[in-house]
Design a protein around this motif. Structure first.
Motif, PDB file in Angstrom:
ATOM      1  N   ARG A  64       8.664  -9.298  22.746  1.00 35.10           N
ATOM      2  CA  ARG A  64       9.647  -8.396  21.921  1.00 35.10           C
ATOM      3  C   ARG A  64      10.808  -8.917  21.199  1.00 35.10           C
ATOM      4  N   ILE A  65      11.090  -8.745  20.029  1.00 32.61           N
ATOM      5  CA  ILE A  65      12.304  -9.065  19.273  1.00 32.61           C
ATOM      6  C   ILE A  65      12.879  -8.019  18.591  1.00 32.61           C
ATOM      7  N   ASP A  66      14.295  -7.832  19.096  1.00 35.46           N
ATOM      8  CA  ASP A  66      15.071  -6.849  18.473  1.00 35.46           C
ATOM      9  C   ASP A  66      14.330  -5.095  18.568  1.00 35.46           C
ATOM     10  N   GLY A  67      13.723  -5.318  19.793  1.00 34.02           N
ATOM     11  CA  GLY A  67      12.990  -3.894  19.992  1.00 34.02           C
ATOM     12  C   GLY A  67      11.663  -3.848  19.585  1.00 34.02           C
ATOM     13  N   ARG A  68      11.103  -4.744  18.706  1.00 28.15           N
ATOM     14  CA  ARG A  68      10.143  -4.494  18.018  1.00 28.15           C
ATOM     15  C   ARG A  68       8.931  -5.506  18.699  1.00 28.15           C
ATOM     16  N   ARG A  69       7.888  -4.902  18.916  1.00 22.63           N
ATOM     17  CA  ARG A  69       6.795  -5.511  19.721  1.00 22.63           C
ATOM     18  C   ARG A  69       6.086  -6.625  19.121  1.00 22.63           C
ATOM     19  N   ILE A  70       5.940  -7.759  19.608  1.00 21.65           N
ATOM     20  CA  ILE A  70       5.206  -8.652  19.022  1.00 21.65           C
ATOM     21  C   ILE A  70       3.647  -8.700  19.209  1.00 21.65           C
ATOM     22  N   GLY A  71       2.863  -8.553  18.275  1.00 28.17           N
ATOM     23  CA  GLY A  71       1.514  -8.565  18.492  1.00 28.17           C
ATOM     24  C   GLY A  71       1.041  -7.509  19.455  1.00 28.17           C
ATOM     25  N   ALA A  72       0.239  -7.522  20.389  1.00 33.02           N
ATOM     26  CA  ALA A  72      -0.193  -6.846  21.511  1.00 33.02           C
ATOM     27  C   ALA A  72       1.032  -6.512  22.555  1.00 33.02           C
ATOM     28  N   GLY A  73       2.204  -7.150  22.279  1.00 34.94           N
ATOM     29  CA  GLY A  73       3.161  -6.910  23.177  1.00 34.94           C
ATOM     30  C   GLY A  73       2.934  -7.745  24.536  1.00 34.94           C
ATOM     31  N   VAL A  74       2.080  -8.408  24.633  1.00 38.87           N
ATOM     32  CA  VAL A  74       1.755  -9.356  25.957  1.00 38.87           C
ATOM     33  C   VAL A  74       1.663 -10.768  25.452  1.00 38.87           C
ATOM     34  N   PRO A  75       1.638 -11.989  26.201  1.00 37.00           N
ATOM     35  CA  PRO A  75       1.554 -13.153  25.797  1.00 37.00           C
ATOM     36  C   PRO A  75       0.119 -13.413  25.188  1.00 37.00           C
ATOM     37  N   GLY A  76       0.039 -13.965  24.089  1.00 36.64           N
ATOM     38  CA  GLY A  76      -1.172 -14.273  23.515  1.00 36.64           C
ATOM     39  C   GLY A  76      -2.227 -15.229  23.782  1.00 36.64           C
ATOM     40  N   PRO A  77      -3.308 -15.264  23.234  1.00 34.54           N
ATOM     41  CA  PRO A  77      -4.332 -16.257  23.457  1.00 34.54           C
ATOM     42  C   PRO A  77      -3.879 -17.540  23.057  1.00 34.54           C
ATOM     43  N   VAL A  78      -3.510 -17.699  21.652  1.00 34.75           N
ATOM     44  CA  VAL A  78      -3.214 -19.011  21.329  1.00 34.75           C
ATOM     45  C   VAL A  78      -1.916 -19.659  22.128  1.00 34.75           C
ATOM     46  N   THR A  79      -1.097 -18.927  22.560  1.00 35.51           N
ATOM     47  CA  THR A  79       0.382 -19.265  23.251  1.00 35.51           C
ATOM     48  C   THR A  79      -0.364 -19.900  24.545  1.00 35.51           C
ATOM     49  N   ALA A  80      -1.360 -19.172  25.026  1.00 33.49           N
ATOM     50  CA  ALA A  80      -2.024 -19.581  26.437  1.00 33.49           C
ATOM     51  C   ALA A  80      -2.561 -21.213  26.201  1.00 33.49           C
ATOM     52  N   ARG A  81      -3.470 -21.026  25.001  1.00 35.40           N
ATOM     53  CA  ARG A  81      -3.990 -22.423  24.840  1.00 35.40           C
ATOM     54  C   ARG A  81      -3.094 -23.514  24.698  1.00 35.40           C
ATOM     55  N   ILE A  82      -2.159 -23.306  23.905  1.00 43.80           N
ATOM     56  CA  ILE A  82      -0.938 -24.208  23.599  1.00 43.80           C
ATOM     57  C   ILE A  82      -0.422 -24.769  24.956  1.00 43.80           C
ATOM     58  N   ARG A  83      -0.224 -23.551  25.872  1.00 42.83           N
ATOM     59  CA  ARG A  83       0.382 -24.140  27.097  1.00 42.83           C
ATOM     60  C   ARG A  83      -0.360 -24.893  28.029  1.00 42.83           C
ATOM     61  N   GLU A  84      -1.668 -24.615  28.014  1.00 41.49           N
ATOM     62  CA  GLU A  84      -2.678 -25.325  28.919  1.00 41.49           C
ATOM     63  C   GLU A  84      -2.664 -26.796  28.265  1.00 41.49           C
ATOM     64  N   ALA A  85      -2.710 -27.064  27.073  1.00 47.21           N
ATOM     65  CA  ALA A  85      -2.730 -28.520  26.408  1.00 47.21           C
ATOM     66  C   ALA A  85      -1.619 -29.145  26.646  1.00 47.21           C
ATOM     67  N   PHE A  86      -0.463 -28.214  26.551  1.00 47.68           N
ATOM     68  CA  PHE A  86       0.681 -29.154  26.844  1.00 47.68           C
ATOM     69  C   PHE A  86       0.995 -29.452  28.371  1.00 47.68           C
ATOM     70  N   ALA A  87       0.592 -28.682  29.341  1.00 45.19           N
ATOM     71  CA  ALA A  87       0.715 -29.114  30.575  1.00 45.19           C
ATOM     72  C   ALA A  87      -0.098 -30.282  30.855  1.00 45.19           C
ATOM     73  N   ALA A  88      -1.526 -30.485  30.054  1.00 48.90           N
ATOM     74  CA  ALA A  88      -2.113 -31.670  30.423  1.00 48.90           C
ATOM     75  C   ALA A  88      -1.520 -32.761  29.808  1.00 48.90           C
ATOM     76  N   LEU A  89      -0.823 -32.773  28.621  1.00 56.30           N
ATOM     77  CA  LEU A  89      -0.170 -33.790  27.773  1.00 56.30           C
ATOM     78  C   LEU A  89       0.885 -34.506  28.508  1.00 56.30           C
ATOM     79  N   CYS A  90       1.627 -33.442  29.306  1.00 50.48           N
ATOM     80  CA  CYS A  90       2.906 -33.920  29.888  1.00 50.48           C
ATOM     81  C   CYS A  90       2.751 -34.902  31.186  1.00 50.48           C
ATOM     82  N   HIS A  91       1.283 -35.043  31.710  1.00 54.80           N
ATOM     83  CA  HIS A  91       1.061 -35.937  32.724  1.00 54.80           C
ATOM     84  C   HIS A  91       0.423 -37.188  32.063  1.00 54.80           C
TER      85      HIS A  91
END
Length: 300
Positions: A255-282
């Protein structure tokens, strides 16, 4: 816990610098925040390059070679003896007098701290967080290049105060022209029509190491990426939004300035990026236990 201060390791409670240090008096210096994951110092080389480039722009001569700095960081991490750490490297102008003249500071100060950090509660990583845009504008790029990671964060702190006054933990900062620059301590990304956008450095965004990592990850996932000039309209109408930073890592925004972003929950692309980043860090960095012993003076 020991802290590296000008070539010596001292107990944290005894670590100190002069009250005449220009880093303390004027924010005259540079710093890096670096993560350690499972004994791997993530992208240490990139952090060192940015540290020395920032110092070069300030005509601040770091009193040790990049190789010696690397060894000092590795040894500080080794002594902290934790698998996951946050390292803060600070190089200030050093002690001078009460005037501004940097030539009266003959010896820069170098400090390395290895500890832990948690910028946001865990629930924000699973549920997402809210942002607001604030009145405090990002310092113009023609006044101070955002690629210089200096000790002077008053601009960011003023924006952080505004966010807290609005009841949220983080804020979006705009530049003087109204384009999105960054958050108070993090870069920001939006997903629009299959392309992952982040503000251009020319708009006032720090060229973050995590930011660059996410751009690489996104391209590896088959996404288009762009460093763009974004407005609040682009934020409000995004399909997904996320923040990135060494301390924060990757945080979904819902949410930004009261506006819901997308579905208002963490999105699937963000989840994929987080997963790939966690692997890269090690995988991408310096393994502490395999590093050559550092020739750094230690206090007995």
């Amino acid at each position: 816990m020991q802290v590296y201060v000008n070539g010596r390791f001292v107990p944290a409670q005894e670590a100190s610098i002069s009250v005449f240090d220009h880093g303390f008096l004027y924010g005259d210096g540079v710093f890096e925040g670096i993560r350690v994951y499972g004994g791997t110092i993530f992208r240490l080389q990139q952090h060192l390059e940015r540290l020395y480039h920032s110092a070069l722009c300030l005509m601040l001569d770091i009193p040790m070679t990049p190789e010696a700095m690397r060894d000092a960081i590795v040894e500080t991490v080794r002594r902290r003896a934790l698998p996951n750490q946050y390292v803060r490297v600070v190089v200030s102008r050093g002690a001078g007098d009460l005037g501004l003249d940097p030539t009266l500071c003959p010896q820069p100060s170098v400090i390395i701290i290895a500890d832990t950090i948690a910028l946001y509660p865990e629930r924000y990583y699973t549920e997402g967080l809210d942002l607001v845009t604030v009145a405090t504008r990002r310092v113009s790029s023609d006044a101070l290049d955002p690629r210089i990671k200096s000790l002077n964060y008053l601009n960011n702190i003023m924006a952080k105060i505004e966010a807290q006054q609005a009841g949220v933990v983080e804020a979006v900062m705009l530049n003087a022209e109204g384009y999105v620059a960054e958050c108070t301590a993090d870069n920001v990304f939006v997903l629009r029509q299959g392309c992952l956008h982040t503000p251009s450095v020319a708009a006032g965004a720090l060229q973050g190491v995590t930011r660059d990592s996410v751009l690489e990850i996104a391209r590896g996932l088959g996404l288009e990426t762009a460093e763009s000039f974004l407005t609040r309209y682009d934020l409000y109408t995004a399909e997904e939004c996320l923040m990135t930073g060494t301390g924060a890592e990757i945080v979904p925004v819902v949410r930004i300035d009261g506006r819901r972003i997308g579905a208002g929950v963490p999105g699937p692309v963000t989840a994929r990026i987080r997963e790939a980043f966690a692997a890269l860090c090690h995988q991408d960095g310096v393994r502490v236990e395999r590093a050559e012993p550092a020739h750094v003076a230690s206090q007995a």
